[in-house]
Enzyme design. Structure first.
Site, PDB file in Angstrom:
ATOM      1  N   CYS A   1       0.825  -1.210   0.000  1.00 46.39           N
ATOM      2  CA  CYS A   1       0.000   0.000   0.000  1.00 46.39           C
ATOM      3  C   CYS A   1       0.863   1.266   0.000  1.00 46.39           C
ATOM      4  CB  CYS A   1      -1.011  -0.023   1.140  1.00 46.39           C
ATOM      5  SG  CYS A   1      -2.328   1.204   0.916  1.00 46.39           S
TER       6      CYS A   1
ATOM      7  N   HIS B   1      -3.775  -5.278   0.170  1.00 49.29           N
ATOM      8  CA  HIS B   1      -3.346  -5.620   1.533  1.00 49.29           C
ATOM      9  C   HIS B   1      -3.428  -7.126   1.788  1.00 49.29           C
ATOM     10  CE1 HIS B   1      -2.873  -1.666   3.530  1.00 49.29           C
ATOM     11  NE2 HIS B   1      -3.749  -1.256   2.617  1.00 49.29           N
TER      12      HIS B   1
ATOM     13  N   GLU C   1      -2.001  -8.735   4.105  1.00 45.78           N
ATOM     14  CA  GLU C   1      -2.067  -9.007   5.550  1.00 45.78           C
ATOM     15  C   GLU C   1      -3.504  -8.927   6.048  1.00 45.78           C
ATOM     16  OE1 GLU C   1      -1.527  -6.117   4.369  1.00 45.78           O
ATOM     17  OE2 GLU C   1      -2.482  -4.658   5.700  1.00 45.78           O
TER      18      GLU C   1
END
Ligand code: MN
Length: 259
Positions: A130, A234, A236
């Site tokens: 990001c 993202h 994660e």
């Protein structure tokens, strides 16, 4: 149920990683994570959990602008993870700020650009997520869209989805790219929590994924011993939401950090 399944698959992945490390007697690699924050240095738990699940040992590099200190920390790291956050001040890529610019953090901008440059100079593998892809791009001479909705109103894609939304839009991945090998596909659905993005990719970097509106969703650099994987989405958050595929970029980082 989906979350439980994800945990089960990830537990299997984790034990596989542990077995590999035990078999080769290599220590778990130290993964330096760039901090976020204005009056403190912090890292979102999802990044930490993903590094550990992938077999790495995470530690936080606090926000700082002393290059000797950052270089000393980078030299001790086996790999570097650059995380998400605020907009990067356009002055760093030679533009005046538009009114649609979000909050900026000059100290963190300086830190992230320094960290990106020092990590590559030290030939450490880098996973940038990001804001991370944007910081790496600006650090090496690229530019950004300051605000996708106002600068590219024809986009038609909502890149700044509400927090928690798992999949937001699809991306096309360049066949043969590292990203394609990591995910084992040439198109997929990704989450999306950004209003800025890479505009002109920095020299030496290859754009490896775009959304249908042309927005850069990933780029990489593997020339001359460099190892940089950068994504606008993202993984994660995907992993934290129960999608085991979200762990794949972290497994890549940990494996590269063992070489
Ligand atoms: Mn997006």
């Amino acid at each position: 149920m989906k979350r439980l399944l994800g945990i089960a698959i990830c537990a299997a992945l984790l034990s596989a990683c542990t077995a590999t490390r035990a078999g080769s007697k290599r220590a778990a690699p130290l993964i330096a994570i760039s901090a976020a924050g204005e009056h403190e240095s912090r890292v979102g738990q999802a990044y930490i959990d993903a590094v550990i699940a992938a077999g790495g040992v995470p530690y936080i590099i606090p926000i700082q602008t002393d290059s000797a200190s950052v270089a000393a920390l980078v030299s001790r790291a086996d790999g570097v993870l650059m995380i998400g956050g605020e907009d990067i001040a356009p002055a760093f890529y030679g533009e005046a700020a538009l009114p649609q610019m979000g909050k900026v953090n000059a100290r963190r901008d300086t830190f992230d650009l320094l960290l990106a440059r020092l990590a590559l100079r030290a030939r450490k593998p880098v996973l940038a997520i990001c804001r991370g892809i944007q910081a790496v791009n600006v650090a090496f001479g690229g530019t950004l869209w300051q605000d996708i909705p106002s600068q590219l109103p024809q986009s038609g894609i909502c890149h700044k989805a509400p927090e928690g939304q798992a999949a937001s839009h699809s991306i096309d991945i360049a066949p043969g790219s590292r990203l394609s090998k990591i995910y084992g596909c040439n198109s997929m659905e990704v989450n999306s929590f950004h209003h800025q993005s890479v505009k002109d990719a920095a020299p030496g970097f290859t754009v490896t994924a775009r959304s249908a509106d042309g927005i850069v969703e990933a780029m990489e650099r593997f020339a001359g011993g460099d190892r940089v994987l950068a994504v606008q989405f993202h993984p994660e958050k995907a992993f934290a939401a129960g999608d085991p595929a979200g762990l794949r970029p972290f497994i890549w980082l940990v494996q590269e950090s063992q070489k």
